[in-house]
Write an enzyme that holds these catalytic residues in place. Structure first.
Site, PDB file in Angstrom:
ATOM      1  N   LYS A   7       0.323  10.312  30.224  1.00 14.49           N
ATOM      2  CA  LYS A   7       1.160  11.306  29.542  1.00 14.49           C
ATOM      3  C   LYS A   7       2.409  11.552  30.371  1.00 14.49           C
ATOM      4  O   LYS A   7       2.318  11.956  31.547  1.00 14.49           O
ATOM      5  CB  LYS A   7       0.383  12.620  29.395  1.00 14.49           C
ATOM      6  CG  LYS A   7      -0.826  12.532  28.494  1.00 14.49           C
ATOM      7  CD  LYS A   7      -0.432  12.567  27.036  1.00 14.49           C
ATOM      8  CE  LYS A   7      -1.633  12.813  26.146  1.00 14.49           C
ATOM      9  NZ  LYS A   7      -1.272  12.774  24.717  1.00 14.49           N
ATOM     10  N   ASP A   9       2.452   7.939  26.657  1.00 19.57           N
ATOM     11  CA  ASP A   9       2.658   8.877  25.553  1.00 19.57           C
ATOM     12  C   ASP A   9       3.569   9.996  26.055  1.00 19.57           C
ATOM     13  O   ASP A   9       3.185  10.754  26.947  1.00 19.57           O
ATOM     14  CB  ASP A   9       1.304   9.448  25.102  1.00 19.57           C
ATOM     15  CG  ASP A   9       1.427  10.325  23.869  1.00 19.57           C
ATOM     16  OD1 ASP A   9       2.558  10.521  23.380  1.00 19.57           O
ATOM     17  OD2 ASP A   9       0.381  10.820  23.394  1.00 19.57           O
ATOM     18  N   GLU A  42       4.427   5.891  23.057  1.00 19.86           N
ATOM     19  CA  GLU A  42       4.037   6.703  21.907  1.00 19.86           C
ATOM     20  C   GLU A  42       4.909   7.958  21.861  1.00 19.86           C
ATOM     21  O   GLU A  42       5.145   8.584  22.900  1.00 19.86           O
ATOM     22  CB  GLU A  42       2.569   7.084  22.138  1.00 19.86           C
ATOM     23  CG  GLU A  42       1.814   7.557  20.938  1.00 19.86           C
ATOM     24  CD  GLU A  42       0.398   7.969  21.363  1.00 19.86           C
ATOM     25  OE1 GLU A  42      -0.266   7.236  22.126  1.00 19.86           O
ATOM     26  OE2 GLU A  42      -0.026   9.043  20.951  1.00 19.86           O
ATOM     27  N   ASP A  83       3.238   9.364  16.650  1.00 17.35           N
ATOM     28  CA  ASP A  83       1.989  10.116  16.530  1.00 17.35           C
ATOM     29  C   ASP A  83       2.287  11.417  15.779  1.00 17.35           C
ATOM     30  O   ASP A  83       2.040  11.521  14.577  1.00 17.35           O
ATOM     31  CB  ASP A  83       1.432  10.369  17.941  1.00 17.35           C
ATOM     32  CG  ASP A  83       0.176  11.211  17.945  1.00 17.35           C
ATOM     33  OD1 ASP A  83      -0.292  11.596  16.859  1.00 17.35           O
ATOM     34  OD2 ASP A  83      -0.361  11.500  19.037  1.00 17.35           O
ATOM     35  N   LYS A 110      -4.828  10.284  13.711  1.00 15.17           N
ATOM     36  CA  LYS A 110      -5.887  11.128  14.272  1.00 15.17           C
ATOM     37  C   LYS A 110      -6.607  11.779  13.100  1.00 15.17           C
ATOM     38  O   LYS A 110      -5.947  12.238  12.160  1.00 15.17           O
ATOM     39  CB  LYS A 110      -5.295  12.222  15.166  1.00 15.17           C
ATOM     40  CG  LYS A 110      -4.778  11.702  16.487  1.00 15.17           C
ATOM     41  CD  LYS A 110      -4.226  12.828  17.330  1.00 15.17           C
ATOM     42  CE  LYS A 110      -3.617  12.276  18.600  1.00 15.17           C
ATOM     43  NZ  LYS A 110      -2.470  13.086  19.047  1.00 15.17           N
TER      44      LYS A 110
HETATM   45 MG   LIG Z   1      -0.029  11.033  21.194  1.00 14.51          MG
END
Ligand SMILES: [Mg+2]
Length: 345
Positions: free
Chosen positions: A155, A186, A212, A237, A259
């Site tokens: 991240k 991400d 991402e 995302d 998701k």
């Molecule tokens: Mg993500």
């Protein structure tokens, strides 16, 4: 059909920091649907951006939707009726995956087989949240030495800027020399266009597979500028919640991250897979703070996808549920009827 609810607090093993904040635990909603001697299980990991901020809110939305009993039809009809009734996607996800679980249990088949999907063969990534290089130095060995992990999702998009991002990533690279892992990033929308350009070039020279959500949700009109001559594939995302979002960004991204909490469950995921395939886009599945129940439901569709990030259950202390074990680095659906997820006995 009888529908029951329970709410459980889930504590994280390690608090997870992303560009928007930090979380060390949360209350999730669990939904069971019982019919003909079988019980299907579903789960909501609530979130404001997924339409229900708390487990209680998700439960009251489902109770209102189901109160006269007329809305439980076929799974697809129930899904469409719930979205029409403005049930939050994360609340709907619990009902939808419970209905698919029930259907597969009645058919006496693992859900992935009922869907006609292959068993997954790609390893899940394990997520490394935003942290200092010193913290990463303590955390990375725990991840890489103990879990036979093959892919790391890092991240970035730190509030401290791209120099902090680079410092964390450099720490990961030091471990990359020792462990044969693949790395993806991400940014959770934490960069502006200029930073995203710069970071994607920098990361492309440093073993990163893809990026991402480089730009914030709402700034999709800037994606074509990033997509042109991109040094790395771009996945969205937060910018892609439902299959209907895909045509809008299809020509300025390389892939989409679905998701279950964003798209409302298995039914929404099936539509995303079909739509992404039609546009020639790569696919990925991610997760929110979910136990083995929701992760098992995600694993049931993961055999059709290009990249897997189904790891949130591994960061719970404890996970009260079972059903999505890590087998050679793969989050594996079980050879039992249904999606395989349920509470520990
Ligand atoms: Mg993500």
């Amino acid at each position: 059909m009888q529908v029951d609810y329970k709410i459980r607090y889930l504590k994280k093993l390690f608090p997870l920091r992303i560009s928007r904040g930090v979380r060390d635990g949360q209350h999730n909603l669990f939904v069971s649907v019982r019919d003909g001697g079988h019980t299907g299980w579903g789960e909501t990991s609530p979130g404001a951006s997924e339409g229900a901020e708390t487990a209680e809110e998700a439960q009251s939305q489902l109770e209102a939707f189901l109160k006269d009993g007329t809305n439980l039809q076929s799974v697809f009809e129930t899904y469409d009726a719930a979205l029409e009734a403005k049930v939050a996607p994360c609340a709907l996800a619990a009902l939808d995956m419970a209905l698919w679980d029930l259907l597969a249990k009645k058919a006496d088949m693992p859900l992935y087989r009922l869907l006609g999907f292959p068993k997954p063969s790609k390893p899940t990534s394990i997520t490394l949240g935003i942290m200092s290089p010193e913290e990463a130095r303590g955390r990375l060995p725990l991840i890489l030495e103990n879990m036979h992990i093959k892919t790391l999702k890092v991240k970035l998009g730190s509030n401290d800027g791209i120099e902090a991002d680079k410092a964390l990533y450099e720490e990961v690279l030091a471990y990359h020399k020792k462990y044969p892992i693949s790395i993806r990033v991400d940014a959770n929308g934490g960069w502006n266009l200029e930073e995203a350009h710069h970071m994607m070039k920098w990361l492309a020279e440093r073993h990163c597979e893809y990026v991402e959500q480089p730009l914030k949700e709402g700034l999709e009109n800037e994606l074509p500028f990033l997509h042109k001559n991109r040094p790395l594939p771009i996945f969205v995302d937060e910018s892609c919640r439902f299959a209907t979002d895909i045509p809008k960004w299809a020509h300025s991204v390389d892939g989409v991250n679905m998701k279950l909490m964003k798209c409302g469950g298995i039914t929404g995921a099936l539509r995303i897979i079909a739509t992404a395939n039609a546009f020639g886009l790569k696919t990925m599945i991610g997760c929110m703070g979910e136990t083995s129940i929701s992760i098992a439901a995600g694993a049931a569709v993961s055999g059709m996808l290009d990249h897997i990030d189904l790891d949130s259950h591994l960061n719970l202390n404890p996970d009260p549920c079972i059903g999505a074990p890590l087998v050679n680095g793969i989050t594996m659906p079980q050879e039992v009827p249904g999606h395989g997820g349920g509470f520990k006995k």
